[in-house]
Structures are given as C-alpha cells and as structure tokens.
Design an enzyme around this catalytic site. Structure first.
Site, mmCIF file in Angstrom:
data_model
loop_
_atom_site.group_PDB
_atom_site.id
_atom_site.type_symbol
_atom_site.label_atom_id
_atom_site.label_comp_id
_atom_site.label_asym_id
_atom_site.label_seq_id
_atom_site.Cartn_x
_atom_site.Cartn_y
_atom_site.Cartn_z
ATOM 1 N N GLU A 168 8.657 -5.679 -1.895
ATOM 2 C CA GLU A 168 8.093 -5.171 -0.639
ATOM 3 C C GLU A 168 6.576 -5.359 -0.709
ATOM 4 O OE1 GLU A 168 8.339 -1.249 2.245
ATOM 5 O OE2 GLU A 168 8.342 -0.956 0.080
ATOM 6 N N CYS A 184 6.991 1.547 6.586
ATOM 7 C CA CYS A 184 8.274 1.262 5.939
ATOM 8 C C CYS A 184 9.210 0.478 6.840
ATOM 9 C CB CYS A 184 8.940 2.555 5.492
ATOM 10 S SG CYS A 184 9.448 3.654 6.841
ATOM 11 N N SER A 187 7.685 4.845 -2.719
ATOM 12 C CA SER A 187 8.175 3.736 -3.539
ATOM 13 C C SER A 187 9.495 4.084 -4.223
ATOM 14 C CB SER A 187 7.140 3.377 -4.599
ATOM 15 O OG SER A 187 7.056 4.404 -5.576
#
Length: 318
Positions: free
Chosen positions: A201, A101, A46
């Site tokens: 996200e 990701c 993160s």
C-alpha cells in the site's frame, strides 16, 4: 485538530471524561490494550499495528475491530463512459494526495480500455499541486518527509522491476513551498502483480495500472490480492456489473462509483486482509460493537399461584 475538536465538544456540553485523547506510541497503545476499564478498541491504520492491537486486546478479553491496509482496484471495461471514468479515476487516486484508506490505487484496464492510458496521464497532469489552503489546490503534500521518501522509493521499485512511468511526480517544485513534502500525481503502467509497488500500500498520489484481456481475469486478479477493503467497476453493462459484484471477494463494491464508502446507516465492510474482528464500524454493526446486548425475561401473575407444586420446565406462555 483532534485537540481542538475535543475542546469544542466540552464547550458544547459533553461531560468531562466521556471523550479523551491520549498521545503516544507503543506504551500508549499497550495501555489501551491492557487496561481493564477499556472494554472495546476500534482501530484504523497499518497491518502491523492493527494485528498487534487485535491480538493483544482480544487476549485481554476486549472487543476489537482493526481496519487495516488496502489495495483498492478499479476495473475499467471498454464500454464504460470514458470521460466520467477518467475523471473518477483521477479524483479517487490523487485526491487527498492518495492518503486515505479508500483511495483507488490500482486501475485494471480490460481489453481496449488500455488505449485510454495516455488520456488518463494527460488529465492527471492538469491537477494543481500546492498547499491545501491555496485556491484551486487539487493535490496537497504528503504527511511527513519519511512518507515522501517511502512513496518515492516504491515508485522507483516499479521502474527497477520493469514497469513504465508515463507520469512521474517526483522532484516536483511548488513555488513558495520548496521544502514541502510534495509528490505530484504519478502513474505507473505495465505493472505486474509480483512487483513491490503493487503488493505494498503506497499511501500516496500514485496509480498503478495493470492490463488484462477479460473481466474474468480482472476478477481473479482482485481475488488473488490479499486485501479486501474496496473496489469498483466502470461499465455500461448491467450484466457485467452483476457478475462483478457477485464474484469479487471484496467487502465494499462500487458500480461506476470509485470510492464505495457507504452512508453511515450502512456498515463499512472491509474484509479479508483489510480487517480483523467480527463487527465492522458504522451502521447496525457499529452500534452492536459499542453496546452490550441484554435480555430480560419477566413473569407477572395476576394472582398468586393456585398450586403448591414447583415447575421445572422453562417459562412459557399459556
């Protein structure tokens, strides 16, 4: 899995102490950042954690690479191969339950490509949601109940802010796994850049769909987004692909490739808000990150010097 993998490296002959696993949270992270015996830190995770590790590790003189959050866009032009594009979007958005990701979490439909949205929904509905060890599984569970709750909250935020929900994967029931952390494929359409579901996200099987009229608008949309991990364009136009790859400000770009992760001989070149550091992992940059350059300058004389005068110039070839 990490522990088992580490044990297997020892069985294969890797000396003890070369590869180590440390379990923990904040204290363990700060130990790695502060310990003088650790010279370099490579992180994936993160933005909050990545920024902390980069700042604390760099302050202690360490080499740090932080690969952080992403919002990967796929730009779909109406001249693209429709069947291939729809298949690629579903796989890249919902594969691994969106928990990677490089998941493609935003589809930008340009012009008449917006008419493909119903077929995209239909294709996503056909994906099988079940435990990953079951035959034919397409979408498995998300990692924790907390992750599931966060994903569902962000889906609802899109609805609350005026987006449409042509495919809702919440409240899905999986036979035999009624208490599992499952979220089915979800498509949020009519999304605007100011919506929380677009800004954050989501890290789940959720695809945001935005609509623009031109390729220039699509490129500007991507460049206005703070992240720069990866993006893709779907088109049969070489000119459009060239324009996109030249003008988009994202570190990894695919042309009719939804997840543009390079082969290991190239570097993973996420950029902007998705990366902190000066050397990416993989490839030559990865080798440079984990090694220290050394330059050795030598001089060998075939015979003893014939002069007693000292030379103050830099060494040179004669």
């Amino acid at each position: 899995k990490a522990v088992v993998s580490t044990q297997s490296t020892g069985d294969a002959g890797l000396p003890k102490g070369v590869l180590n696993i440390i379990h923990g949270t904040h204290d363990s992270v700060n130990f790695i950042c502060d310990n003088p015996d650790i010279k370099a830190i490579s992180f994936v995770g993160s933005n909050q954690a990545g920024t902390h590790i980069y700042e604390r590790g760099s302050k202690n003189g360490k080499r740090v690479q932080s690969n952080m959050a992403a919002k990967n866009h796929g730009v779909i032009l109406p001249d693209a191969n429709k069947e291939n594009t729809l298949n690629q979007l579903c796989g890249a958005a919902f594969g691994a339950a969106g928990q990677r990701c490089m998941a493609l979490s935003v589809a930008v439909m340009v012009g008449e490509a917006r008419n493909w949205i119903p077929e995209l929904v239909e294709r996503a509905q056909k994906l099988k949601v079940t435990a990953g060890n079951q035959p034919g599984a397409d979408v498995g569970p998300v990692i924790t109940p907390q992750s599931k709750a966060r994903i569902e909250r962000l889906i609802q935020s899109g609805v609350d802010e005026g987006a449409a929900l042509p495919l809702d994967g919440r409240n899905i029931q999986v036979d035999g796994y009624e208490k599992g952390n499952f979220v089915g494929p979800t498509i949020i359409s009519e999304v605007k850049p100011n919506m929380e579901c677009y800004r954050e996200e989501i890290f789940g099987p959720v695809l945001n769909v935005l609509e623009v009229e031109t390729l220039d608008e699509a490129i500007q949309l991507l460049n206005d987004n703070p992240y720069g991990n990866g993006c893709a364009i779907f088109t049969n136009s070489g000119a459009a692909a060239r324009k996109f790859t030249n003008e988009v400000e994202v570190g990894q770009v695919g042309v009719n490739v939804p997840i543009p992760v390079p082969l290991p001989m190239f570097s993973f070149t996420g950029s902007r808000g998705s990366f902190l550091g000066d050397a990416n992992f993989y490839g030559k940059a990865g080798m440079n990150f984990y090694t220290q350059w050394k330059t050795v300058t030598t001089l060998w004389k075939e015979e003893d010097a014939k002069t007693a005068n000292a030379e103050v110039a830099m060494p040179r070839m004669q």
